[in-house]
Design an enzyme around this catalytic site. Sequence first.
Site, PDB file in Angstrom:
ATOM      1  N   GLN A 107      15.004  14.512   6.055  1.00 30.09           N
ATOM      2  CA  GLN A 107      15.641  13.415   6.783  1.00 30.09           C
ATOM      3  C   GLN A 107      15.762  12.195   5.895  1.00 30.09           C
ATOM      4  O   GLN A 107      16.367  11.210   6.267  1.00 30.09           O
ATOM      5  CB  GLN A 107      14.768  13.002   7.973  1.00 30.09           C
ATOM      6  CG  GLN A 107      14.653  14.042   9.049  1.00 30.09           C
ATOM      7  CD  GLN A 107      13.689  13.572  10.115  1.00 30.09           C
ATOM      8  OE1 GLN A 107      14.057  13.004  11.111  1.00 30.09           O
ATOM      9  NE2 GLN A 107      12.418  13.817   9.890  1.00 30.09           N
ATOM     10  N   ASN A 108      15.098  12.251   4.723  1.00 33.80           N
ATOM     11  CA  ASN A 108      15.091  11.072   3.866  1.00 33.80           C
ATOM     12  C   ASN A 108      16.402  10.939   3.118  1.00 33.80           C
ATOM     13  O   ASN A 108      17.033  11.932   2.761  1.00 33.80           O
ATOM     14  CB  ASN A 108      13.913  11.133   2.894  1.00 33.80           C
ATOM     15  CG  ASN A 108      12.595  11.150   3.624  1.00 33.80           C
ATOM     16  OD1 ASN A 108      12.542  10.778   4.789  1.00 33.80           O
ATOM     17  ND2 ASN A 108      11.540  11.594   2.963  1.00 33.80           N
ATOM     18  N   ASP A 110      16.522   9.015   0.337  1.00 32.52           N
ATOM     19  CA  ASP A 110      16.122   8.328  -0.886  1.00 32.52           C
ATOM     20  C   ASP A 110      16.314   9.114  -2.175  1.00 32.52           C
ATOM     21  O   ASP A 110      16.050   8.603  -3.261  1.00 32.52           O
ATOM     22  CB  ASP A 110      14.655   7.874  -0.767  1.00 32.52           C
ATOM     23  CG  ASP A 110      13.724   9.017  -0.375  1.00 32.52           C
ATOM     24  OD1 ASP A 110      14.004  10.178  -0.753  1.00 32.52           O
ATOM     25  OD2 ASP A 110      12.716   8.767   0.303  1.00 32.52           O
ATOM     26  N   HIS A 125      20.232  13.713   6.816  1.00 34.45           N
ATOM     27  CA  HIS A 125      20.766  12.395   7.216  1.00 34.45           C
ATOM     28  C   HIS A 125      21.523  11.713   6.080  1.00 34.45           C
ATOM     29  O   HIS A 125      21.656  10.496   6.056  1.00 34.45           O
ATOM     30  CB  HIS A 125      19.632  11.492   7.706  1.00 34.45           C
ATOM     31  CG  HIS A 125      19.076  11.926   9.019  1.00 34.45           C
ATOM     32  ND1 HIS A 125      17.809  11.601   9.454  1.00 34.45           N
ATOM     33  CD2 HIS A 125      19.618  12.671  10.014  1.00 34.45           C
ATOM     34  CE1 HIS A 125      17.603  12.139  10.649  1.00 34.45           C
ATOM     35  NE2 HIS A 125      18.675  12.791  11.003  1.00 34.45           N
ATOM     36  N   CYS A 163      41.566  13.996   0.121  1.00 32.88           N
ATOM     37  CA  CYS A 163      42.452  14.118   1.286  1.00 32.88           C
ATOM     38  C   CYS A 163      42.962  12.770   1.802  1.00 32.88           C
ATOM     39  O   CYS A 163      43.733  12.733   2.743  1.00 32.88           O
ATOM     40  CB  CYS A 163      41.732  14.872   2.419  1.00 32.88           C
ATOM     41  SG  CYS A 163      40.578  13.837   3.341  1.00 32.88           S
ATOM     42  N   GLY A 200       5.260  14.977   7.006  1.00 25.91           N
ATOM     43  CA  GLY A 200       5.503  13.552   7.204  1.00 25.91           C
ATOM     44  C   GLY A 200       6.690  13.189   8.070  1.00 25.91           C
ATOM     45  O   GLY A 200       7.464  12.310   7.724  1.00 25.91           O
TER      46      GLY A 200
HETATM   47  P1  NAD Z   1       9.114   8.325  11.183  1.00 21.68           P
HETATM   48  O1  NAD Z   1       8.990   6.955  10.614  1.00 21.68           O
HETATM   49  O2  NAD Z   1       9.558   8.467  12.585  1.00 21.68           O
HETATM   50  O3  NAD Z   1       7.722   9.130  11.037  1.00 21.68           O
HETATM   51  C1  NAD Z   1       7.019   9.193   9.832  1.00 21.68           C
HETATM   52  C2  NAD Z   1       5.820  10.081  10.054  1.00 21.68           C
HETATM   53  O4  NAD Z   1       5.171  10.263   8.821  1.00 21.68           O
HETATM   54  C3  NAD Z   1       4.803   9.522  11.034  1.00 21.68           C
HETATM   55  O5  NAD Z   1       4.451  10.555  11.919  1.00 21.68           O
HETATM   56  C4  NAD Z   1       3.616   9.110  10.139  1.00 21.68           C
HETATM   57  O6  NAD Z   1       2.382   9.374  10.764  1.00 21.68           O
HETATM   58  C5  NAD Z   1       3.773  10.059   8.977  1.00 21.68           C
HETATM   59  N1  NAD Z   1       3.287   9.556   7.691  1.00 21.68           N
HETATM   60  C6  NAD Z   1       3.441   8.337   7.135  1.00 21.68           C
HETATM   61  N2  NAD Z   1       2.941   8.313   5.891  1.00 21.68           N
HETATM   62  C7  NAD Z   1       2.448   9.561   5.638  1.00 21.68           C
HETATM   63  C8  NAD Z   1       1.819  10.174   4.525  1.00 21.68           C
HETATM   64  N3  NAD Z   1       1.598   9.526   3.382  1.00 21.68           N
HETATM   65  N4  NAD Z   1       1.456  11.473   4.630  1.00 21.68           N
HETATM   66  C9  NAD Z   1       1.683  12.175   5.763  1.00 21.68           C
HETATM   67  N5  NAD Z   1       2.276  11.637   6.849  1.00 21.68           N
HETATM   68  C10 NAD Z   1       2.663  10.352   6.794  1.00 21.68           C
HETATM   69  O7  NAD Z   1      10.064   9.065  10.200  1.00 21.68           O
HETATM   70  P2  NAD Z   1      10.988  10.344  10.374  1.00 21.68           P
HETATM   71  O8  NAD Z   1      10.350  11.315  11.278  1.00 21.68           O
HETATM   72  O9  NAD Z   1      11.362  10.778   9.029  1.00 21.68           O
HETATM   73  O10 NAD Z   1      12.278   9.812  11.116  1.00 21.68           O
HETATM   74  C11 NAD Z   1      12.816   8.539  10.911  1.00 21.68           C
HETATM   75  C12 NAD Z   1      14.263   8.473  10.393  1.00 21.68           C
HETATM   76  O11 NAD Z   1      14.306   7.410   9.460  1.00 21.68           O
HETATM   77  C13 NAD Z   1      14.749   9.648   9.644  1.00 21.68           C
HETATM   78  O12 NAD Z   1      15.902   9.989  10.278  1.00 21.68           O
HETATM   79  C14 NAD Z   1      15.072   9.168   8.233  1.00 21.68           C
HETATM   80  O13 NAD Z   1      16.422   9.441   7.968  1.00 21.68           O
HETATM   81  C15 NAD Z   1      14.950   7.698   8.235  1.00 21.68           C
HETATM   82  N6  NAD Z   1      14.114   7.099   7.164  1.00 21.68           N
HETATM   83  C16 NAD Z   1      14.223   7.502   5.873  1.00 21.68           C
HETATM   84  C17 NAD Z   1      13.397   6.962   4.886  1.00 21.68           C
HETATM   85  C18 NAD Z   1      13.534   7.435   3.470  1.00 21.68           C
HETATM   86  O14 NAD Z   1      14.615   7.873   3.075  1.00 21.68           O
HETATM   87  N7  NAD Z   1      12.466   7.407   2.678  1.00 21.68           N
HETATM   88  C19 NAD Z   1      12.467   5.991   5.225  1.00 21.68           C
HETATM   89  C20 NAD Z   1      12.391   5.572   6.560  1.00 21.68           C
HETATM   90  C21 NAD Z   1      13.220   6.158   7.529  1.00 21.68           C
HETATM   91 ZN    ZN Z   2      38.545  13.777   2.301  1.00 24.84          ZN
END
Ligand code: NAD
Ligand code: ZN
Length: 281
Positions: A107-108, A110, A125, A163, A200
Amino acid sequence: MEELVERAARDLINSNYAIALTGAGMSTESGIPDFRGPSGIWTKDPEAERRAYQTYHRFLANPKEYWEEKLSGPSLFGDLTKVEPNPGHHALAELEEMGILKCVITQNIDNLHQRAGTENVLDYHGNAFKLRCVDCNARFDLEEYDLQGLREEGRLPPHCRKCGGVIKGDVVHFREPIPSDIAHQSLEEVWRCDLMLICGTSAVVYPFAELPRVARQRKIEAERKTEAGIYAVERVPAVTIIELNAEPTPLMAEGISDYLIQGKTGEILPGMVEEVKRLRR
Ligand code: NAD
Ligand code: ZN
Protein backbone atom coordinates in the site's frame (compact mmCIF):
# COMPACT_ATOMS: atom_id res chain seq x y z
CA MET A 1 8.33 -14.47 20.18
CA GLU A 2 11.44 -16.45 19.08
CA GLU A 3 9.20 -19.51 18.79
CA LEU A 4 6.84 -17.68 16.47
CA VAL A 5 9.71 -16.39 14.33
CA GLU A 6 10.98 -19.96 13.99
CA ARG A 7 7.47 -21.15 13.13
CA ALA A 8 7.21 -18.47 10.45
CA ALA A 9 10.62 -19.43 9.03
CA ARG A 10 9.47 -23.07 8.80
CA ASP A 11 6.19 -22.06 7.19
CA LEU A 12 8.12 -19.97 4.63
CA ILE A 13 10.47 -22.86 3.80
CA ASN A 14 7.53 -25.24 3.38
CA SER A 15 5.54 -22.86 1.20
CA ASN A 16 5.31 -23.12 -2.58
CA TYR A 17 4.18 -19.59 -3.31
CA ALA A 18 4.64 -17.02 -0.56
CA ILE A 19 3.62 -13.40 -1.00
CA ALA A 20 3.85 -10.37 1.31
CA LEU A 21 1.29 -7.63 1.86
CA THR A 22 2.80 -4.48 3.31
CA GLY A 23 1.53 -1.21 4.76
CA ALA A 24 2.75 2.05 6.22
CA GLY A 25 4.20 0.29 9.30
CA MET A 26 6.86 -1.20 7.04
CA SER A 27 8.30 2.28 6.43
CA THR A 28 7.96 3.98 9.84
CA GLU A 29 11.48 2.79 10.69
CA SER A 30 12.67 4.66 7.58
CA GLY A 31 11.24 7.81 9.11
CA ILE A 32 7.96 8.01 7.17
CA PRO A 33 5.02 8.34 9.57
CA ASP A 34 2.00 6.03 9.19
CA PHE A 35 -1.57 7.34 9.25
CA ARG A 36 -3.19 5.63 12.19
CA GLY A 37 -0.38 4.68 14.57
CA PRO A 38 0.26 6.76 17.74
CA SER A 39 2.42 9.29 15.78
CA GLY A 40 0.35 8.90 12.61
CA ILE A 41 -0.39 11.75 10.19
CA TRP A 42 -4.16 11.45 10.71
CA THR A 43 -3.82 10.87 14.45
CA LYS A 44 -1.98 14.19 14.77
CA ASP A 45 -3.87 16.18 12.13
CA PRO A 46 -7.48 15.06 11.50
CA GLU A 47 -7.98 18.07 9.19
CA ALA A 48 -5.34 16.65 6.80
CA GLU A 49 -7.45 13.49 6.57
CA ARG A 50 -10.54 15.50 5.65
CA ARG A 51 -8.60 17.32 2.91
CA ALA A 52 -7.14 14.07 1.59
CA TYR A 53 -10.67 12.72 1.08
CA GLN A 54 -11.37 15.60 -1.32
CA THR A 55 -8.26 15.42 -3.49
CA TYR A 56 -9.66 12.99 -6.05
CA HIS A 57 -12.83 14.98 -6.42
CA ARG A 58 -10.74 18.11 -6.99
CA PHE A 59 -8.76 16.30 -9.68
CA LEU A 60 -11.93 15.20 -11.50
CA ALA A 61 -13.48 18.65 -11.25
CA ASN A 62 -10.40 20.54 -12.43
CA PRO A 63 -7.18 18.66 -13.33
CA LYS A 64 -5.34 21.92 -14.06
CA GLU A 65 -5.98 23.26 -10.55
CA TYR A 66 -5.11 19.86 -9.03
CA TRP A 67 -1.73 20.02 -10.76
CA GLU A 68 -1.07 23.61 -9.81
CA GLU A 69 -1.79 22.83 -6.16
CA LYS A 70 0.31 19.67 -6.29
CA LEU A 71 3.31 21.50 -7.76
CA SER A 72 3.15 24.39 -5.32
CA GLY A 73 2.36 22.63 -2.02
CA PRO A 74 4.59 20.38 0.14
CA SER A 75 4.01 16.62 -0.04
CA LEU A 76 2.10 14.98 2.81
CA PHE A 77 5.08 12.69 3.46
CA GLY A 78 7.87 15.25 2.99
CA ASP A 79 10.73 14.59 0.59
CA LEU A 80 10.67 10.87 -0.21
CA THR A 81 13.99 11.06 -2.05
CA LYS A 82 15.69 11.61 1.31
CA VAL A 83 14.57 8.37 3.01
CA GLU A 84 16.24 4.98 2.78
CA PRO A 85 14.92 1.41 2.87
CA ASN A 86 15.23 -0.17 6.35
CA PRO A 87 16.33 -3.71 7.33
CA GLY A 88 12.70 -4.91 6.91
CA HIS A 89 12.66 -3.92 3.22
CA HIS A 90 16.06 -5.56 2.70
CA ALA A 91 14.89 -8.75 4.42
CA LEU A 92 11.91 -9.09 2.06
CA ALA A 93 14.22 -8.49 -0.93
CA GLU A 94 16.47 -11.26 0.39
CA LEU A 95 13.53 -13.66 0.76
CA GLU A 96 12.69 -13.00 -2.91
CA GLU A 97 16.27 -13.61 -3.95
CA MET A 98 16.20 -16.92 -2.06
CA GLY A 99 13.27 -17.93 -4.26
CA ILE A 100 10.82 -18.04 -1.34
CA LEU A 101 8.90 -14.78 -1.71
CA LYS A 102 7.22 -14.41 -5.09
CA CYS A 103 5.56 -11.02 -4.85
CA VAL A 104 5.12 -7.96 -2.60
CA ILE A 105 1.80 -6.15 -2.77
CA THR A 106 2.27 -2.83 -1.02
CA GLN A 107 0.00 0.00 0.00
CA ASN A 108 3.05 2.21 0.33
CA ILE A 109 3.79 4.79 -2.30
CA ASP A 110 7.38 5.39 -1.21
CA ASN A 111 9.21 3.08 -3.67
CA LEU A 112 11.30 1.63 -0.82
CA HIS A 113 10.68 -2.04 -1.70
CA GLN A 114 12.00 -1.40 -5.21
CA ARG A 115 14.96 0.54 -3.86
CA ALA A 116 15.79 -2.36 -1.52
CA GLY A 117 15.95 -4.61 -4.58
CA THR A 118 12.59 -6.43 -4.63
CA GLU A 119 11.77 -7.11 -8.29
CA ASN A 120 8.13 -8.12 -8.22
CA VAL A 121 6.31 -5.28 -6.47
CA LEU A 122 2.68 -4.35 -7.04
CA ASP A 123 2.10 -0.75 -5.94
CA TYR A 124 -1.55 -1.15 -4.92
CA HIS A 125 -1.96 2.55 -4.14
CA GLY A 126 0.46 3.77 -6.80
CA ASN A 127 3.97 5.14 -6.59
CA ALA A 128 4.95 8.71 -5.67
CA PHE A 129 7.73 8.65 -8.29
CA LYS A 130 5.39 7.85 -11.15
CA LEU A 131 2.64 9.41 -13.23
CA ARG A 132 -0.35 7.54 -14.65
CA CYS A 133 -2.70 8.12 -17.56
CA VAL A 134 -6.28 7.95 -16.33
CA ASP A 135 -7.44 6.56 -19.69
CA CYS A 136 -4.94 3.83 -20.63
CA ASN A 137 -3.11 3.28 -17.26
CA ALA A 138 0.31 3.87 -18.88
CA ARG A 139 2.89 4.73 -16.20
CA PHE A 140 5.66 7.26 -16.69
CA ASP A 141 8.61 8.19 -14.48
CA LEU A 142 8.28 11.66 -12.97
CA GLU A 143 11.38 12.85 -14.86
CA GLU A 144 9.79 12.01 -18.19
CA TYR A 145 7.64 15.13 -17.93
CA ASP A 146 8.84 18.68 -17.34
CA LEU A 147 6.00 19.51 -14.96
CA GLN A 148 7.36 22.88 -13.81
CA GLY A 149 7.94 23.84 -17.46
CA LEU A 150 4.35 22.92 -18.37
CA ARG A 151 3.16 24.95 -15.40
CA GLU A 152 5.13 28.04 -16.44
CA GLU A 153 3.76 27.73 -19.98
CA GLY A 154 0.19 27.34 -18.65
CA ARG A 155 -0.04 23.87 -20.26
CA LEU A 156 -1.22 21.81 -17.29
CA PRO A 157 -2.52 19.12 -16.93
CA PRO A 158 0.06 16.93 -18.69
CA HIS A 159 -1.23 14.59 -21.40
CA CYS A 160 -0.37 10.95 -22.10
CA ARG A 161 2.26 10.33 -24.78
CA LYS A 162 0.53 7.11 -25.77
CA CYS A 163 -3.15 8.05 -25.98
CA GLY A 164 -3.48 11.76 -25.19
CA GLY A 165 -5.46 11.12 -21.98
CA VAL A 166 -5.11 13.30 -18.88
CA ILE A 167 -2.18 12.42 -16.61
CA LYS A 168 -2.44 12.42 -12.81
CA GLY A 169 0.05 11.40 -10.15
CA ASP A 170 0.16 7.59 -9.91
CA VAL A 171 -0.74 7.69 -6.20
CA VAL A 172 -4.30 6.48 -5.66
CA HIS A 173 -6.34 8.97 -3.67
CA PHE A 174 -9.21 8.17 -1.33
CA ARG A 175 -12.37 7.47 -3.35
CA GLU A 176 -10.29 6.80 -6.48
CA PRO A 177 -10.67 3.29 -7.90
CA ILE A 178 -7.59 1.05 -7.75
CA PRO A 179 -6.10 0.97 -11.29
CA SER A 180 -7.69 -2.06 -12.97
CA ASP A 181 -4.37 -3.70 -13.95
CA ILE A 182 -3.02 -3.63 -10.38
CA ALA A 183 -6.33 -4.73 -8.84
CA HIS A 184 -6.41 -7.70 -11.22
CA GLN A 185 -2.78 -8.75 -10.74
CA SER A 186 -3.11 -8.49 -6.95
CA LEU A 187 -6.12 -10.78 -6.92
CA GLU A 188 -4.26 -13.27 -9.10
CA GLU A 189 -1.41 -13.34 -6.59
CA VAL A 190 -3.85 -13.82 -3.72
CA TRP A 191 -5.50 -16.71 -5.58
CA ARG A 192 -2.17 -18.32 -6.23
CA CYS A 193 -0.39 -18.00 -2.87
CA ASP A 194 -0.25 -20.60 -0.11
CA LEU A 195 1.42 -18.26 2.39
CA MET A 196 0.75 -14.61 3.09
CA LEU A 197 3.01 -12.48 5.25
CA ILE A 198 1.20 -9.30 6.29
CA CYS A 199 3.61 -6.61 7.46
CA GLY A 200 2.75 -3.33 9.18
CA THR A 201 -0.76 -2.66 8.00
CA SER A 202 -3.84 -1.96 10.08
CA ALA A 203 -5.83 -3.60 7.24
CA VAL A 204 -8.72 -1.19 7.49
CA VAL A 205 -8.36 0.59 4.13
CA TYR A 206 -10.54 -1.09 1.46
CA PRO A 207 -10.27 -2.66 -1.06
CA PHE A 208 -6.72 -3.60 0.00
CA ALA A 209 -8.10 -4.96 3.28
CA GLU A 210 -10.13 -7.45 1.24
CA LEU A 211 -7.00 -9.29 0.06
CA PRO A 212 -6.30 -11.21 3.31
CA ARG A 213 -10.01 -11.88 3.72
CA VAL A 214 -10.24 -13.33 0.20
CA ALA A 215 -7.19 -15.49 0.93
CA ARG A 216 -8.73 -16.77 4.16
CA GLN A 217 -11.84 -18.00 2.33
CA ARG A 218 -9.83 -20.16 -0.04
CA LYS A 219 -9.97 -23.87 0.78
CA ILE A 220 -8.25 -26.91 -0.66
CA GLU A 221 -9.11 -30.58 -0.37
CA ALA A 222 -6.78 -32.62 1.80
CA GLU A 223 -6.76 -36.30 2.71
CA ARG A 224 -6.84 -37.21 6.37
CA LYS A 225 -6.53 -40.67 7.89
CA THR A 226 -9.34 -41.13 10.37
CA GLU A 227 -9.07 -43.11 13.61
CA ALA A 228 -10.71 -46.05 11.89
CA GLY A 229 -7.88 -46.04 9.36
CA ILE A 230 -10.07 -44.78 6.54
CA TYR A 231 -8.96 -41.86 4.39
CA ALA A 232 -11.36 -38.96 4.46
CA VAL A 233 -11.20 -35.91 2.22
CA GLU A 234 -11.80 -32.63 3.95
CA ARG A 235 -11.64 -28.99 2.97
CA VAL A 236 -8.91 -27.11 4.79
CA PRO A 237 -7.63 -23.51 4.57
CA ALA A 238 -5.43 -23.05 1.48
CA VAL A 239 -3.30 -20.22 2.83
CA THR A 240 -1.22 -19.73 5.98
CA ILE A 241 -1.56 -16.10 7.04
CA ILE A 242 1.13 -14.61 9.27
CA GLU A 243 0.95 -11.09 10.63
CA LEU A 244 3.77 -8.81 11.74
CA ASN A 245 2.57 -5.69 13.49
CA ALA A 246 3.55 -3.44 16.37
CA GLU A 247 0.04 -3.81 17.79
CA PRO A 248 -2.90 -6.25 17.54
CA THR A 249 -5.01 -5.70 14.40
CA PRO A 250 -8.61 -6.40 13.32
CA LEU A 251 -7.36 -9.33 11.21
CA MET A 252 -6.25 -11.21 14.31
CA ALA A 253 -9.51 -10.43 16.12
CA GLU A 254 -11.53 -11.70 13.13
CA GLY A 255 -9.58 -14.94 12.91
CA ILE A 256 -8.15 -14.09 9.46
CA SER A 257 -4.50 -14.52 10.48
CA ASP A 258 -3.15 -17.79 11.84
CA TYR A 259 -0.78 -15.97 14.17
CA LEU A 260 0.62 -12.53 14.95
CA ILE A 261 4.25 -11.75 15.64
CA GLN A 262 4.05 -8.55 17.60
CA GLY A 263 6.96 -6.11 17.12
CA LYS A 264 8.78 -4.01 14.55
CA THR A 265 9.08 -5.25 10.96
CA GLY A 266 12.64 -3.82 10.76
CA GLU A 267 13.64 -6.13 13.58
CA ILE A 268 11.46 -9.23 13.07
CA LEU A 269 11.97 -9.69 9.32
CA PRO A 270 15.80 -9.80 9.38
CA GLY A 271 15.57 -12.28 12.28
CA MET A 272 13.20 -14.40 10.22
CA VAL A 273 15.59 -14.45 7.27
CA GLU A 274 18.42 -15.54 9.58
CA GLU A 275 16.19 -18.33 10.90
CA VAL A 276 15.36 -19.47 7.35
CA LYS A 277 19.08 -19.65 6.56
CA ARG A 278 19.81 -21.55 9.79
CA LEU A 279 17.06 -24.12 9.15
CA ARG A 280 18.16 -24.62 5.55
CA ARG A 281 21.77 -25.37 6.50
P1 NAD B 1 -1.90 2.54 8.82
O1 NAD B 1 -1.26 3.83 9.19
O2 NAD B 1 -3.38 2.47 8.81
O3 NAD B 1 -1.37 1.35 9.77
C1 NAD B 1 -0.01 1.13 10.01
C2 NAD B 1 0.11 -0.10 10.87
O4 NAD B 1 1.47 -0.41 11.02
C3 NAD B 1 -0.48 0.06 12.27
O5 NAD B 1 -1.26 -1.08 12.53
C4 NAD B 1 0.76 0.12 13.18
O6 NAD B 1 0.54 -0.55 14.40
C5 NAD B 1 1.77 -0.66 12.38
N1 NAD B 1 3.17 -0.27 12.58
C6 NAD B 1 3.70 0.97 12.65
N2 NAD B 1 5.04 0.90 12.72
C7 NAD B 1 5.37 -0.43 12.69
C8 NAD B 1 6.60 -1.14 12.72
N3 NAD B 1 7.78 -0.54 12.77
N4 NAD B 1 6.55 -2.49 12.67
C9 NAD B 1 5.37 -3.15 12.60
N5 NAD B 1 4.18 -2.51 12.57
C10 NAD B 1 4.17 -1.17 12.61
O7 NAD B 1 -1.30 2.19 7.43
P2 NAD B 1 -1.81 1.26 6.25
O8 NAD B 1 -2.52 0.09 6.80
O9 NAD B 1 -0.67 1.03 5.36
O10 NAD B 1 -2.89 2.12 5.49
C11 NAD B 1 -2.80 3.51 5.35
C12 NAD B 1 -2.76 4.06 3.91
O11 NAD B 1 -1.83 5.13 3.92
C13 NAD B 1 -2.26 3.13 2.87
O12 NAD B 1 -3.23 3.14 1.93
C14 NAD B 1 -0.99 3.77 2.30
O13 NAD B 1 -1.17 3.95 0.92
C15 NAD B 1 -0.89 5.12 2.87
N6 NAD B 1 0.42 5.49 3.48
C16 NAD B 1 1.59 5.21 2.85
C17 NAD B 1 2.81 5.52 3.46
C18 NAD B 1 4.09 5.19 2.75
O14 NAD B 1 4.11 5.13 1.52
N7 NAD B 1 5.17 4.92 3.47
C19 NAD B 1 2.83 6.13 4.70
C20 NAD B 1 1.60 6.43 5.32
C21 NAD B 1 0.40 6.08 4.69
ZN1 ZN C 1 -2.88 7.09 -22.05
